[in-house]
Design a protein around this motif. Sequence first.
Motif: not given
Lengths: 112, 135
Positions: A6, A8, A11-12, A15, A74-75
């Motif tokens: 995954k 970054k 992932h951000e 968020n 969710y990671n």
Amino acid sequence: MVAAKKTKKTHESINNRLALVMKSGKYTLGYKTVLKSLRSSKGKLIIIANNCPPLRKSEIEYYAMLCKVGVHHYNGNNVDLGTACGKYFRVCCLSIIEPGDSDIIKSMPGDH
Amino acid sequence: MVKFLKPNKAVIVLQGRYAGRKAVIVKSFDEGTRDRPYGHCLVAGIKKYPSKVIRKDSAKKTAKKSRVKCFVKLVNYQHLMPTRYTLDVDLKDVVAVDALQTKDKKVAACKATKERFEERFKTGKNRWFFTKLRF
């Protein structure tokens, strides 16, 4: 192995979207309310932390399958998910009821 | 976003005396009622599962083994586990909320659902519903 790693960046972005939902949308946090939102078919997207106990994870996924609602794994663990929600407690699973201004529902559900 | 706690859905009762038993939703009350201000439903379930019938059983033995004992109950949604199975048995005319008021009405409702379940079991359909959940 591209799918497993995954990045970054995505992932951000999750968020960010989650922060937008917290600000502008409706959501519930916690296992009991997640099941309630699924039973009443109000939930639109479910997010589960990665350290959720496997039985609980399967149960939520089964309910979501019956409901035809997307589940996002969710990671990060429940501590991270709580932080992503802007809360000072741990959040193992959460349900998004109204995304508000966020496009999280449109961009996330493909992923399991 | 599809409602799944609808009539004819097979569920598993999780709490109470009938924990672990399979049941079918007859009527659901999503908003709750005055007496029960929470989502609940009227279920008809199996109290005693029918035994395994084998080919070499005589007719008398088959009849004895195919008996099903039923219950009728109002259960909170929280105490049910929905499944992906459904059971198309028409129980709306037989089982109603007022059947739970008095003992003899309840017994009559259970007897009628027993007949419906037994005839469904004998056709061999919905085999999952009539097998005991092992746990």
